[in-house]
Design a protein around this motif. Sequence first.
Motif, short mmCIF file in Angstrom:
data_model
loop_
_atom_site.label_atom_id
_atom_site.label_comp_id
_atom_site.label_asym_id
_atom_site.label_seq_id
_atom_site.Cartn_x
_atom_site.Cartn_y
_atom_site.Cartn_z
N LEU A 52 0.83 -1.20 0.00
CA LEU A 52 0.00 0.00 0.00
C LEU A 52 0.86 1.26 0.00
N ASP A 53 1.97 1.23 0.73
CA ASP A 53 2.91 2.36 0.71
C ASP A 53 3.47 2.57 -0.69
N GLN A 54 3.82 1.48 -1.38
CA GLN A 54 4.35 1.59 -2.73
C GLN A 54 3.30 2.09 -3.71
N LEU A 55 2.07 1.65 -3.51
CA LEU A 55 0.98 2.11 -4.37
C LEU A 55 0.77 3.61 -4.20
N LEU A 56 0.77 4.07 -2.95
CA LEU A 56 0.60 5.49 -2.68
C LEU A 56 1.75 6.29 -3.29
N GLU A 57 2.96 5.78 -3.15
CA GLU A 57 4.14 6.45 -3.73
C GLU A 57 3.98 6.60 -5.25
N THR A 58 3.47 5.57 -5.89
CA THR A 58 3.28 5.62 -7.35
C THR A 58 2.22 6.65 -7.72
N LEU A 59 1.14 6.73 -6.95
CA LEU A 59 0.12 7.74 -7.21
C LEU A 59 0.70 9.14 -7.19
N VAL A 60 1.61 9.38 -6.24
CA VAL A 60 2.22 10.70 -6.11
C VAL A 60 3.20 10.96 -7.26
N VAL A 61 4.09 10.00 -7.51
CA VAL A 61 5.11 10.16 -8.56
C VAL A 61 4.47 10.35 -9.93
N GLU A 62 3.42 9.59 -10.20
CA GLU A 62 2.76 9.64 -11.50
C GLU A 62 1.74 10.78 -11.61
N SER A 63 1.52 11.49 -10.50
CA SER A 63 0.46 12.52 -10.47
C SER A 63 -0.84 11.94 -11.01
N ALA A 64 -1.20 10.79 -10.51
CA ALA A 64 -2.35 10.06 -11.01
C ALA A 64 -3.65 10.83 -10.79
N MET A 122 1.21 -2.80 -10.49
CA MET A 122 0.03 -1.99 -10.73
C MET A 122 0.09 -1.48 -12.16
N THR A 123 -1.06 -1.27 -12.76
CA THR A 123 -1.12 -0.83 -14.15
C THR A 123 -1.32 0.67 -14.20
N VAL A 124 -0.49 1.35 -14.96
CA VAL A 124 -0.61 2.79 -15.17
C VAL A 124 -1.14 3.01 -16.58
N VAL A 125 -2.27 3.67 -16.67
CA VAL A 125 -2.96 3.87 -17.95
C VAL A 125 -3.02 5.37 -18.27
N ASP A 126 -2.55 5.73 -19.45
CA ASP A 126 -2.64 7.11 -19.93
C ASP A 126 -3.68 7.13 -21.04
N LEU A 127 -4.84 7.68 -20.76
CA LEU A 127 -5.94 7.70 -21.72
C LEU A 127 -5.79 8.91 -22.63
N LYS A 128 -5.50 8.64 -23.90
CA LYS A 128 -5.29 9.70 -24.88
C LYS A 128 -6.62 10.12 -25.50
N ALA A 129 -6.55 11.09 -26.41
CA ALA A 129 -7.75 11.48 -27.14
C ALA A 129 -8.27 10.29 -27.92
N GLU A 130 -7.35 9.48 -28.45
CA GLU A 130 -7.71 8.22 -29.10
C GLU A 130 -6.69 7.17 -28.69
N GLY A 131 -7.16 6.09 -28.13
CA GLY A 131 -6.26 5.03 -27.70
C GLY A 131 -5.70 5.26 -26.31
N VAL A 132 -4.95 4.27 -25.82
CA VAL A 132 -4.38 4.34 -24.48
C VAL A 132 -2.92 3.89 -24.51
N GLU A 133 -2.14 4.42 -23.58
CA GLU A 133 -0.78 3.95 -23.34
C GLU A 133 -0.80 3.22 -22.00
N ILE A 134 -0.27 1.99 -21.98
CA ILE A 134 -0.34 1.15 -20.79
C ILE A 134 1.06 0.70 -20.40
N ARG A 135 1.39 0.82 -19.13
CA ARG A 135 2.64 0.28 -18.62
C ARG A 135 2.41 -0.20 -17.20
N THR A 136 3.36 -0.91 -16.67
CA THR A 136 3.22 -1.44 -15.32
C THR A 136 4.34 -0.94 -14.43
#
Length: 363
Positions: free
Chosen positions: A13-25, A232-246
């Motif tokens: 959970l600490d790592q998940l929270l850290e990722t939310l902050v780093v990624e500005s989710a 955890m999956t990080v998804v960047d939703l574009k105007a068309e399509g998505v970029e996905i990384r883990t």
Amino acid sequence: MGLSLEEDHEVILDQLLETLVVESADVLVIAGDIFDRASPPNSSIRQFNRFLKRVAEETEAAVVMISGNHDSGDRIEAMSVFSTASRVLVRGIADAVETPLLLSDEHGEIAFSALPFSYEYAAREVFGDEGISTPADVIAAQISAARGQVPEGARWVVVAHAFVAGGAVGETERALTRVGGIETVPSDVFDGADYVALGHLHKPQEVGASHIRYSGAPLAFGFDEAGSEKSMTVVDLKAEGVEIRTVAFRPIRQVRSLTGAFSDLLAGTPSEDFIQANLTDENPLIDPMKRLRATYPNACHLAYDRQGRAPETKMLSGGRAAVTPIDMVGDFMKVVRGREPNTAEVAIVADKLHATASGEEQA
């Protein structure tokens, strides 16, 4: 595995929270099975509540969360009562009106539809449709209700808890049907969605298309997952399509299977990992687990290799492993009618068996 995972979850959970902050989710999506049982221990509830409080206080992320088949839908639904509607969508019980959470970015509006897990009998009541007889029917009804609430031109994210056809199953997932029946859901039921965030299967994977994805469980819950990376999956939703990384999680303990003579395992490198020991010794040993835990304090399963060579599976007189009620009815129909039951007949039998088990019908 019979051992507390509270410390392990806290680290993740600490790592998940850290990722939310780093990624500005912008959004944290939790696709069900928040707990591993309908009545989790109070310590687990407090731990998860602390995590949500930190998400609210330390990040700008909205939260979209649904119940899974392990959860109590009523418990998860109760968590939505005091939520901030502009930042939180928490769903525990299916609803015929699937109002989405609407957010915006530089590309326009995004609608998040959160579809909580529901058994067929409950969905029939919610949607007023007695024809709902499979998990696929449930999801189809939810998708239909949700699609009508998506604003024109908005991108659409669906959060659901289901076993989508083609997914790789582990040894610890519970069945999504109560008694018999077809469990899988076709991926094309999600047609029109720009991204589908799925819960239920524990292994990270895409199914049917790259934008339909399970993030997987945050920790390994079975020895079949030894060596697999959790993320955890990080998804960047574009105007068309998505970029996905883990982003890989870094658990404090792994799950590992060790095979060898007891003396060799005992002389191995001490480890805090969760250990499954498979002994090649031909003769039984005195209290091997207790002695093994001197080296591996979190050893939680022990078996002899000879047991695998000669499994002690109790068989029926026909030479087949124990059957389900659906199998028994099928065998009866083959004897009486000379044929297997068809899909409609299986659905009727499954429905009646479940109703009886639930006390909805009187014997």
